[in-house]
Scaffold this motif. Sequence first.
Motif, short mmCIF file in Angstrom:
data_model
loop_
_atom_site.label_atom_id
_atom_site.label_comp_id
_atom_site.label_asym_id
_atom_site.label_seq_id
_atom_site.Cartn_x
_atom_site.Cartn_y
_atom_site.Cartn_z
N TYR A 200 0.69 -32.52 0.80
CA TYR A 200 1.57 -31.42 1.23
C TYR A 200 2.80 -31.41 0.31
CZ TYR A 200 -1.51 -31.35 5.33
OH TYR A 200 -2.60 -31.29 6.15
N THR A 201 3.96 -31.72 0.86
CA THR A 201 5.17 -31.77 0.03
C THR A 201 5.97 -33.02 0.38
OG1 THR A 201 6.49 -30.63 1.70
CG2 THR A 201 5.38 -29.24 0.05
N GLN A 202 6.85 -33.41 -0.54
CA GLN A 202 7.71 -34.58 -0.28
C GLN A 202 8.59 -34.31 0.94
OE1 GLN A 202 7.55 -37.53 -2.24
NE2 GLN A 202 8.62 -38.28 -0.43
N ASN A 203 9.03 -33.06 1.03
CA ASN A 203 9.89 -32.68 2.13
C ASN A 203 9.21 -32.89 3.48
OD1 ASN A 203 12.39 -31.74 2.82
ND2 ASN A 203 11.66 -29.63 3.09
N LEU A 204 7.95 -32.46 3.54
CA LEU A 204 7.19 -32.63 4.79
C LEU A 204 7.00 -34.11 5.09
CD1 LEU A 204 4.13 -30.57 5.91
CD2 LEU A 204 4.12 -33.04 6.16
N ALA A 205 6.62 -34.86 4.06
CA ALA A 205 6.38 -36.30 4.25
C ALA A 205 7.66 -37.01 4.71
CB ALA A 205 5.88 -36.93 2.96
N ASP A 206 8.78 -36.59 4.17
CA ASP A 206 10.05 -37.24 4.52
C ASP A 206 10.47 -36.95 5.97
OD1 ASP A 206 10.33 -38.42 2.09
OD2 ASP A 206 11.63 -36.87 1.25
N GLY A 207 9.90 -35.92 6.55
CA GLY A 207 10.30 -35.55 7.91
C GLY A 207 9.42 -36.14 9.00
N ILE A 208 8.30 -36.77 8.63
CA ILE A 208 7.36 -37.28 9.64
C ILE A 208 7.81 -38.65 10.15
CG2 ILE A 208 4.96 -38.04 10.04
CD1 ILE A 208 5.02 -35.13 9.49
N SER A 209 7.89 -38.78 11.46
CA SER A 209 8.19 -40.10 12.04
C SER A 209 6.92 -40.95 12.02
CB SER A 209 8.70 -39.96 13.48
OG SER A 209 9.91 -39.25 13.50
N ILE A 210 7.03 -42.13 11.43
CA ILE A 210 5.87 -43.05 11.40
C ILE A 210 6.26 -44.31 12.16
CG2 ILE A 210 4.17 -44.23 9.97
CD1 ILE A 210 4.93 -42.42 7.63
N LEU A 211 5.56 -44.53 13.28
CA LEU A 211 5.84 -45.69 14.13
C LEU A 211 4.93 -46.84 13.72
CD1 LEU A 211 5.89 -43.89 17.61
CD2 LEU A 211 7.58 -43.84 15.76
N TYR A 212 5.38 -48.05 13.97
CA TYR A 212 4.53 -49.23 13.79
C TYR A 212 4.15 -49.75 15.18
CZ TYR A 212 2.94 -53.91 13.37
OH TYR A 212 2.16 -55.03 13.53
N GLY A 213 2.89 -50.16 15.33
CA GLY A 213 2.46 -50.76 16.59
C GLY A 213 1.62 -51.99 16.34
N GLY A 214 1.81 -53.01 17.17
CA GLY A 214 1.05 -54.25 17.04
C GLY A 214 1.96 -55.44 17.24
N SER A 215 1.97 -55.92 18.51
CA SER A 215 2.74 -57.12 18.87
C SER A 215 4.23 -57.01 18.54
CB SER A 215 2.12 -58.37 18.23
OG SER A 215 0.80 -58.55 18.72
N VAL A 216 4.80 -55.81 18.71
CA VAL A 216 6.26 -55.69 18.58
C VAL A 216 6.89 -56.29 19.84
CG1 VAL A 216 8.24 -54.13 18.37
CG2 VAL A 216 6.10 -53.59 17.18
N LYS A 217 7.86 -57.16 19.62
CA LYS A 217 8.56 -57.86 20.71
C LYS A 217 10.06 -57.78 20.42
CE LYS A 217 4.49 -59.48 22.06
NZ LYS A 217 3.75 -58.67 22.99
N PRO A 218 10.90 -58.10 21.43
CA PRO A 218 12.34 -58.10 21.16
C PRO A 218 12.70 -58.98 19.95
CG PRO A 218 11.96 -58.28 23.51
CD PRO A 218 10.61 -58.39 22.85
N ALA A 219 11.96 -60.08 19.78
CA ALA A 219 12.30 -61.03 18.71
C ALA A 219 12.01 -60.52 17.30
CB ALA A 219 11.54 -62.33 18.94
N ASN A 220 11.08 -59.58 17.17
CA ASN A 220 10.77 -59.12 15.80
C ASN A 220 11.12 -57.65 15.55
OD1 ASN A 220 8.69 -57.71 17.07
ND2 ASN A 220 7.12 -59.19 16.52
#
Length: 252
Positions: A200-220
């Motif tokens: 698509y475009t850099q502009n579109l890519a820069d606007g997408i929220s990308i979350l991380y998932g996998g054993s996220v805890k308060p400590a990390n």
Amino acid sequence: MRTKIVAGNWKMNKTLAESKALVEAISDKVNGDKLEDTRVIVAPTYVNLTGVLDSTEDSVVEVAAQNMHQEESGAYTGEISGAMLEDIGVELVILGHSERRAYFGETDELLAKKVDLSYKYNLEVIFCFGEELEDRKSGNHFKVVESQLKNALFHLEAEDWRNIILAYEPVWAIGTGETASPEQAQEMHAFIRKIIADKYTQNLADGISILYGGSVKPANAVEIFSKPDVDGGLIGGAALNVDDFVAIVNAI
Ligand SMILES: O=C[C@H](O)COP(=O)(O)O
């Protein structure tokens, strides 16, 4: 600036009373004034959606469904449609979670149909994807992620991406206590943004929220969220405990 998001996927946990109590406690502890551009989302099981929606009427916490069927209606015993979700006031849906892919045979092609239907029912999509351990070990993880995104999402018009939140979840890190390192998460998120920019475009890519998932805890959480292309998290186990979840929200 991209929207930051912390979403709790409660999976098949919590009764109605427990779900209401949890979301009310989260609402009480999450300080709306401090959230600024951060969204907080919880995803209870289908039967508890209405109750949790009632409990969040005056709250900043938003409510997502964990899945929906790819057909509009019909003889699909035990399934839930997009129309049903819209009708009870749900505005977000998680699609493509690795547990749906692994235990219910959901493929990228089927997920593309679900994504297409989400527009009809005004459902914002949290789209999950990620490689298996063997893919990571063999060095195929970038290829696998690229093909998941291409097959399920790259038929969309640029304007349709307003509706999409991405959640990168390496399968080997889900519920295992093993987290991708912040560097591994950043590397993959930057790669994802690049392939979206190329298509698509850099502009579109820069606007997408990308979350991380996998054993996220308060400590990390602080370290993972500090990476420039990580815009928040999709939280499983730690989302079932109010203090842990709120600590992760605060980490953003
Ligand atoms: O949807 C959430 C993910 O599957 C992460 O789960 P987890 O935080 O228990 O590893």
